[in-house]
Scaffold this motif. Structure first.
Motif, PDB file in Angstrom:
ATOM      1  N   PRO A 145       7.382  25.447  31.599  1.00  0.00           N
ATOM      2  CA  PRO A 145       8.555  24.589  31.850  1.00  0.00           C
ATOM      3  C   PRO A 145       8.927  24.520  33.330  1.00  0.00           C
ATOM      4  CG  PRO A 145       9.233  26.619  30.788  1.00  0.00           C
ATOM      5  CD  PRO A 145       7.743  26.599  30.780  1.00  0.00           C
ATOM      6  N   GLY A 146       8.640  25.570  34.090  1.00  0.00           N
ATOM      7  CA  GLY A 146       8.924  25.527  35.523  1.00  0.00           C
ATOM      8  C   GLY A 146       8.113  24.465  36.230  1.00  0.00           C
ATOM      9  N   GLY A 147       6.816  24.407  35.942  1.00  0.00           N
ATOM     10  CA  GLY A 147       5.966  23.381  36.547  1.00  0.00           C
ATOM     11  C   GLY A 147       6.350  21.984  36.099  1.00  0.00           C
ATOM     12  N   ILE A 148       6.685  21.858  34.808  1.00  0.00           N
ATOM     13  CA  ILE A 148       7.110  20.554  34.291  1.00  0.00           C
ATOM     14  C   ILE A 148       8.386  20.092  34.986  1.00  0.00           C
ATOM     15  CG2 ILE A 148       8.004  19.359  32.247  1.00  0.00           C
ATOM     16  CD1 ILE A 148       6.035  21.065  30.588  1.00  0.00           C
ATOM     17  N   LEU A 149       9.336  21.003  35.163  1.00  0.00           N
ATOM     18  CA  LEU A 149      10.606  20.629  35.794  1.00  0.00           C
ATOM     19  C   LEU A 149      10.431  20.264  37.267  1.00  0.00           C
ATOM     20  CD1 LEU A 149      13.051  23.193  34.186  1.00  0.00           C
ATOM     21  CD2 LEU A 149      13.065  20.716  33.903  1.00  0.00           C
ATOM     22  N   ILE A 150       9.616  21.007  37.977  1.00  0.00           N
ATOM     23  CA  ILE A 150       9.426  20.691  39.402  1.00  0.00           C
ATOM     24  C   ILE A 150       8.748  19.335  39.568  1.00  0.00           C
ATOM     25  CG2 ILE A 150       8.147  21.343  41.480  1.00  0.00           C
ATOM     26  CD1 ILE A 150       8.777  24.242  40.824  1.00  0.00           C
ATOM     27  N   VAL A 151       7.671  19.097  38.848  1.00  0.00           N
ATOM     28  CA  VAL A 151       6.952  17.820  38.998  1.00  0.00           C
ATOM     29  C   VAL A 151       7.803  16.661  38.470  1.00  0.00           C
ATOM     30  CG1 VAL A 151       4.885  16.537  38.348  1.00  0.00           C
ATOM     31  CG2 VAL A 151       4.712  18.936  38.955  1.00  0.00           C
ATOM     32  N   SER A 152       8.486  16.868  37.347  1.00  0.00           N
ATOM     33  CA  SER A 152       9.373  15.814  36.833  1.00  0.00           C
ATOM     34  C   SER A 152      10.499  15.522  37.814  1.00  0.00           C
ATOM     35  CB  SER A 152       9.961  16.226  35.487  1.00  0.00           C
ATOM     36  OG  SER A 152       8.962  16.332  34.521  1.00  0.00           O
ATOM     37  N   GLY A 153      11.015  16.558  38.453  1.00  0.00           N
ATOM     38  CA  GLY A 153      12.052  16.352  39.458  1.00  0.00           C
ATOM     39  C   GLY A 153      11.549  15.572  40.656  1.00  0.00           C
ATOM     40  N   LEU A 154      10.341  15.901  41.111  1.00  0.00           N
ATOM     41  CA  LEU A 154       9.766  15.160  42.241  1.00  0.00           C
ATOM     42  C   LEU A 154       9.495  13.702  41.873  1.00  0.00           C
ATOM     43  CD1 LEU A 154       7.286  17.838  43.629  1.00  0.00           C
ATOM     44  CD2 LEU A 154       9.391  17.035  44.701  1.00  0.00           C
ATOM     45  N   VAL A 155       8.949  13.492  40.675  1.00  0.00           N
ATOM     46  CA  VAL A 155       8.689  12.126  40.212  1.00  0.00           C
ATOM     47  C   VAL A 155      10.000  11.347  40.101  1.00  0.00           C
ATOM     48  CG1 VAL A 155       7.942  10.782  38.193  1.00  0.00           C
ATOM     49  CG2 VAL A 155       6.515  12.635  39.048  1.00  0.00           C
ATOM     50  N   SER A 156      10.995  11.969  39.517  1.00  0.00           N
ATOM     51  CA  SER A 156      12.298  11.304  39.358  1.00  0.00           C
ATOM     52  C   SER A 156      12.941  11.022  40.704  1.00  0.00           C
ATOM     53  CB  SER A 156      13.228  12.165  38.509  1.00  0.00           C
ATOM     54  OG  SER A 156      12.714  12.340  37.228  1.00  0.00           O
ATOM     55  N   GLN A 157      12.810  11.962  41.643  1.00  0.00           N
ATOM     56  CA  GLN A 157      13.414  11.759  42.958  1.00  0.00           C
ATOM     57  C   GLN A 157      12.768  10.590  43.678  1.00  0.00           C
ATOM     58  OE1 GLN A 157      16.188  13.614  44.354  1.00  0.00           O
ATOM     59  NE2 GLN A 157      16.047  11.614  45.281  1.00  0.00           N
ATOM     60  N   ILE A 158      11.448  10.529  43.666  1.00  0.00           N
ATOM     61  CA  ILE A 158      10.749   9.412  44.318  1.00  0.00           C
ATOM     62  C   ILE A 158      11.102   8.091  43.636  1.00  0.00           C
ATOM     63  CG2 ILE A 158       8.465   8.409  44.738  1.00  0.00           C
ATOM     64  CD1 ILE A 158       7.461  11.337  45.046  1.00  0.00           C
ATOM     65  N   ALA A 159      11.107   8.092  42.311  1.00  0.00           N
ATOM     66  CA  ALA A 159      11.419   6.870  41.573  1.00  0.00           C
ATOM     67  C   ALA A 159      12.858   6.432  41.817  1.00  0.00           C
ATOM     68  CB  ALA A 159      11.179   7.078  40.082  1.00  0.00           C
ATOM     69  N   GLN A 160      13.761   7.382  41.892  1.00  0.00           N
ATOM     70  CA  GLN A 160      15.177   7.051  42.098  1.00  0.00           C
ATOM     71  C   GLN A 160      15.420   6.529  43.513  1.00  0.00           C
ATOM     72  OE1 GLN A 160      17.353   7.306  39.559  1.00  0.00           O
ATOM     73  NE2 GLN A 160      18.959   6.427  40.787  1.00  0.00           N
ATOM     74  N   MET A 161      14.781   7.151  44.502  1.00  0.00           N
ATOM     75  CA  MET A 161      15.024   6.736  45.888  1.00  0.00           C
ATOM     76  C   MET A 161      14.445   5.357  46.197  1.00  0.00           C
ATOM     77  SD  MET A 161      14.594  10.141  48.208  1.00  0.00           S
ATOM     78  CE  MET A 161      14.995   9.303  49.716  1.00  0.00           C
ATOM     79  N   PHE A 162      13.289   5.060  45.636  1.00  0.00           N
ATOM     80  CA  PHE A 162      12.607   3.825  45.997  1.00  0.00           C
ATOM     81  C   PHE A 162      12.587   2.790  44.878  1.00  0.00           C
ATOM     82  CE2 PHE A 162      10.634   7.212  48.567  1.00  0.00           C
ATOM     83  CZ  PHE A 162      11.047   6.768  49.806  1.00  0.00           C
ATOM     84  N   GLY A 163      13.233   3.064  43.746  1.00  0.00           N
ATOM     85  CA  GLY A 163      13.279   2.111  42.645  1.00  0.00           C
ATOM     86  C   GLY A 163      11.924   1.851  42.016  1.00  0.00           C
ATOM     87  N   LEU A 164      11.145   2.899  41.827  1.00  0.00           N
ATOM     88  CA  LEU A 164       9.778   2.757  41.332  1.00  0.00           C
ATOM     89  C   LEU A 164       9.597   3.324  39.929  1.00  0.00           C
ATOM     90  CD1 LEU A 164       7.840   3.787  44.550  1.00  0.00           C
ATOM     91  CD2 LEU A 164       8.148   1.495  43.637  1.00  0.00           C
ATOM     92  N   TRP A 165      10.587   3.207  39.085  1.00  0.00           N
ATOM     93  CA  TRP A 165      10.476   3.791  37.749  1.00  0.00           C
ATOM     94  C   TRP A 165       9.326   3.181  36.964  1.00  0.00           C
ATOM     95  CZ3 TRP A 165      12.675   8.163  36.461  1.00  0.00           C
ATOM     96  CH2 TRP A 165      13.815   8.575  37.141  1.00  0.00           C
ATOM     97  N   SER A 166       9.054   1.910  37.151  1.00  0.00           N
ATOM     98  CA  SER A 166       7.982   1.259  36.392  1.00  0.00           C
ATOM     99  C   SER A 166       6.596   1.719  36.831  1.00  0.00           C
ATOM    100  CB  SER A 166       8.084  -0.261  36.525  1.00  0.00           C
ATOM    101  OG  SER A 166       7.905  -0.647  37.871  1.00  0.00           O
ATOM    102  N   VAL A 167       6.493   2.314  38.002  1.00  0.00           N
ATOM    103  CA  VAL A 167       5.207   2.793  38.496  1.00  0.00           C
ATOM    104  C   VAL A 167       5.082   4.313  38.349  1.00  0.00           C
ATOM    105  CG1 VAL A 167       3.759   2.965  40.556  1.00  0.00           C
ATOM    106  CG2 VAL A 167       5.049   0.886  40.135  1.00  0.00           C
ATOM    107  N   MET A 168       6.188   5.028  38.453  1.00  0.00           N
ATOM    108  CA  MET A 168       6.146   6.491  38.521  1.00  0.00           C
ATOM    109  C   MET A 168       6.176   7.181  37.162  1.00  0.00           C
ATOM    110  SD  MET A 168       5.814   7.341  41.644  1.00  0.00           S
ATOM    111  CE  MET A 168       6.173   9.067  41.577  1.00  0.00           C
ATOM    112  N   TRP A 169       6.383   6.477  36.068  1.00  0.00           N
ATOM    113  CA  TRP A 169       6.518   7.147  34.776  1.00  0.00           C
ATOM    114  C   TRP A 169       5.293   7.961  34.366  1.00  0.00           C
ATOM    115  CZ3 TRP A 169       3.282   6.180  30.781  1.00  0.00           C
ATOM    116  CH2 TRP A 169       2.573   4.982  30.793  1.00  0.00           C
TER     117      TRP A 169
END
Length: 167
Positions: free
Chosen positions: A66-90
């Protein structure tokens, strides 16, 4: 030391956000809405890693999943949130599971059967990243669709009418 490890990335992200969003407002609600992964998700993943490597040791090696899942999910979510890339980053969420399992494999007992789901999830994630990234890039150019259509028509016609070659 802890203050530097936590405060430095937060200040860097805030600086990048303000640099890339010069006309936007910088109120607390907007900053919270953009940086929720950095404030909550990533620190929880880092906490689980800290517990595993500092306090619990080999007995709690399962906390790396769960630690690895949370870190990578957090990084993915942060990039998607900052640049509006949810459709690409999922597909990064699929990759997060693969990385969590890989950490368990790497620091655990190295069970070779874990490599099967790790590789399947990684390939699936990278395939989706490629397809949706290419689609996102090509959809921005209006002139590309007719060129792709012509290329497909020519390729199909060539396959239908070309002479058969014997190998």
């Amino acid at each position: 030391m802890i203050r530097r490890a936590i405060l430095a990335p937060v200040l860097l992200l805030l600086g990048v956000y303000l640099f890339l969003n010069p006309g936007g407002s910088g109120n607390a609600g907007e900053i919270f809405a953009v940086f929720w992964p950095t404030l909550f998700v990533i620190p929880l993943g880092l906490f689980l890693h800290w517990l595993t490597f500092s306090l619990v040791g080999r007995k709690g090696i399962g906390m790396l999943i769960p630690g690895g899942i949370l870190i990578v999910s957090g990084l993915v979510s942060q990039i998607a949130q900052m640049f509006g890339l949810w459709s690409v980053m999922w597909p990064g969420f699929i990759l997060a599971v693969a990385i969590g399992l890989f950490e368990f494999y790497w620091f655990g007992s190295r069970n070779k059967w874990l490599l099967i789901p790790i590789n399947l999830l990684t390939v699936l994630s990278l395939l989706f990243f490629a397809v949706f990234s290419i689609d996102s890039v090509l959809s921005r150019f209006v002139f590309v669709q007719p060129l792709v259509a012509v290329a497909l028509l020519l390729g199909g016609a060539w396959l239908m009418f070309a002479r058969k070659q014997e190998w």
